[in-house]
Design a protein around this motif. Structure first.
Motif, PDB file in Angstrom:
ATOM      1  N   ASN A 133       8.949  -0.529   0.214  1.00 25.83           N
ATOM      2  CA  ASN A 133       9.606   0.028  -0.963  1.00 25.83           C
ATOM      3  C   ASN A 133       8.924  -0.451  -2.258  1.00 25.83           C
ATOM      4  O   ASN A 133       8.470  -1.592  -2.333  1.00 25.83           O
ATOM      5  N   LYS A 134       8.886   0.423  -3.257  1.00 27.10           N
ATOM      6  CA  LYS A 134       8.248   0.069  -4.535  1.00 27.10           C
ATOM      7  C   LYS A 134       9.198   0.243  -5.717  1.00 27.10           C
ATOM      8  O   LYS A 134       8.776   0.162  -6.872  1.00 27.10           O
ATOM      9  N   ASP A 135      10.494   0.457  -5.454  1.00 30.01           N
ATOM     10  CA  ASP A 135      11.450   0.671  -6.538  1.00 30.01           C
ATOM     11  C   ASP A 135      11.779  -0.640  -7.249  1.00 30.01           C
ATOM     12  O   ASP A 135      11.751  -1.717  -6.654  1.00 30.01           O
ATOM     13  N   LYS A 136      12.135  -0.524  -8.519  1.00 32.82           N
ATOM     14  CA  LYS A 136      12.509  -1.702  -9.298  1.00 32.82           C
ATOM     15  C   LYS A 136      13.978  -2.060  -9.125  1.00 32.82           C
ATOM     16  O   LYS A 136      14.360  -3.224  -9.289  1.00 32.82           O
TER      17      LYS A 136
ATOM     18  N   ASN B 296      17.734   4.030  -3.214  1.00 34.74           N
ATOM     19  CA  ASN B 296      17.100   3.967  -4.533  1.00 34.74           C
ATOM     20  C   ASN B 296      17.726   4.970  -5.495  1.00 34.74           C
ATOM     21  O   ASN B 296      17.223   5.180  -6.598  1.00 34.74           O
TER      22      ASN B 296
ATOM     23  N   PRO C 174       8.698  -7.946  -6.557  1.00 29.92           N
ATOM     24  CA  PRO C 174       7.639  -6.998  -6.964  1.00 29.92           C
ATOM     25  C   PRO C 174       6.326  -7.246  -6.230  1.00 29.92           C
ATOM     26  O   PRO C 174       6.206  -8.152  -5.408  1.00 29.92           O
ATOM     27  N   ASP C 175       5.355  -6.421  -6.564  1.00 33.39           N
ATOM     28  CA  ASP C 175       3.960  -6.604  -6.135  1.00 33.39           C
ATOM     29  C   ASP C 175       3.781  -6.633  -4.620  1.00 33.39           C
ATOM     30  O   ASP C 175       2.962  -7.383  -4.083  1.00 33.39           O
ATOM     31  N   GLY C 176       4.547  -5.794  -3.939  1.00 36.12           N
ATOM     32  CA  GLY C 176       4.378  -5.683  -2.494  1.00 36.12           C
ATOM     33  C   GLY C 176       4.921  -6.852  -1.696  1.00 36.12           C
ATOM     34  O   GLY C 176       4.636  -6.976  -0.496  1.00 36.12           O
TER      35      GLY C 176
ATOM     36  N   THR D 232       8.278  -7.506  -1.389  1.00 33.51           N
ATOM     37  CA  THR D 232       9.635  -7.250  -0.934  1.00 33.51           C
ATOM     38  C   THR D 232       9.705  -7.063   0.579  1.00 33.51           C
ATOM     39  O   THR D 232       8.715  -6.709   1.230  1.00 33.51           O
TER      40      THR D 232
ATOM     41  N   HIS E  13      12.112  -1.660   2.988  1.00 35.56           N
ATOM     42  CA  HIS E  13      11.262  -0.582   3.501  1.00 35.56           C
ATOM     43  C   HIS E  13      12.017   0.742   3.418  1.00 35.56           C
ATOM     44  O   HIS E  13      13.236   0.797   3.608  1.00 35.56           O
ATOM     45  N   ASN E  14      11.261   1.816   3.149  1.00 34.05           N
ATOM     46  CA  ASN E  14      11.852   3.140   2.978  1.00 34.05           C
ATOM     47  C   ASN E  14      12.066   3.821   4.323  1.00 34.05           C
ATOM     48  O   ASN E  14      11.189   4.548   4.815  1.00 34.05           O
TER      49      ASN E  14
END
Length: 223
Positions: A121-124, A154, A172-174, A176, A179-180
């Protein structure tokens, strides 16, 4: 640890049914009320033979299960998790956590493997619109570790006035552990995201939701 194959799960639920031949039959309890034998056993759901049921219906690829390398057993587990058995994948659902049946422990492991295979996942910000059994008695500064695969999304469903909400800031920055899952197979429009088992968070803020008795609990994922 790899996910057991589908034969293991089919045999395990058959063995459970054989070991509990009276489960599901009607009985009269101490209050003279009719009830089903075995309902006080959290593994009772196995008498419905969910592995056999979902194995029968999982005879074709629906979305991206093959792309992400899901085995047949993992496809069955994902269907069970998305549909009527999500609560049975939570450690806190079981009364005696030290004596959870092995087949259920293998369900936990299989789901965790599925989550690992899903894209990072890349969400904030992520949201968990809580159920009644989700913990909400935290204090600011507490660290909470979820033993199960915490489910969130999300997408803000704006259900703040109807239930407690976890507002989650992933690492952040990978880094976490979120996972989606929806990128493997999307369940409706839920945009389901799951954290790996044993992910920890720090409680950074708790705020009352205006016009309701519910709260927003702000969680920051920690390494």
């Amino acid at each position: 640890m790899d996910t057991k194959d589908i034969t293991y799960f089919l045999n395990a639920e058959q063995e459970f049914c054989n070991a509990h031949p009276t489960y599901g039959k009607m009985s009269i309890n101490k209050d003279s009320e009719m009830t089903f034998i075995g309902l006080d056993d959290r593994a009772y759901f196995l008498i419905g033979r969910p592995f056999a049921k979902y194995c029968h219906h999982t005879n074709k690829i629906i979305e991206n299960e093959e792309i992400y390398g899901l085995t047949l057993a993992e496809r069955v587990l994902l269907k069970m998790f998305y549909c009527e058995h999500s609560v049975e994948f939570r450690d806190d659902y079981y009364y005696d956590k030290k004596n959870i049946p092995q087949v259920i422990s293998e369900m936990f492991n299989g789901l965790n493997n599925i989550v690992k295979k899903a894209p990072l996942n890349k969400d904030k910000i992520l949201y968990r619109f809580c159920c009644d059994y989700d913990p909400n008695d935290m204090k600011v500064g507490d660290v909470i570790t979820f033993p199960y695969n915490l489910t969130c999304t999300n997408f803000d469903w704006h259900q703040d006035k109807d239930k407690n909400v976890y507002v989650i800031t992933p690492l952040p920055d990978g880094n976490t552990k979120a996972h989606n899952l929806y990128e493997i197979y999307e369940h409706g429009d839920e945009k389901q995201v799951n954290f790996l088992r044993e992910t920890s968070f720090k409680v950074t803020k708790i705020e009352k939701t205006k016009g309701s008795d519910y709260v927003k609990i702000h969680l920051e994922e920690i390494a």
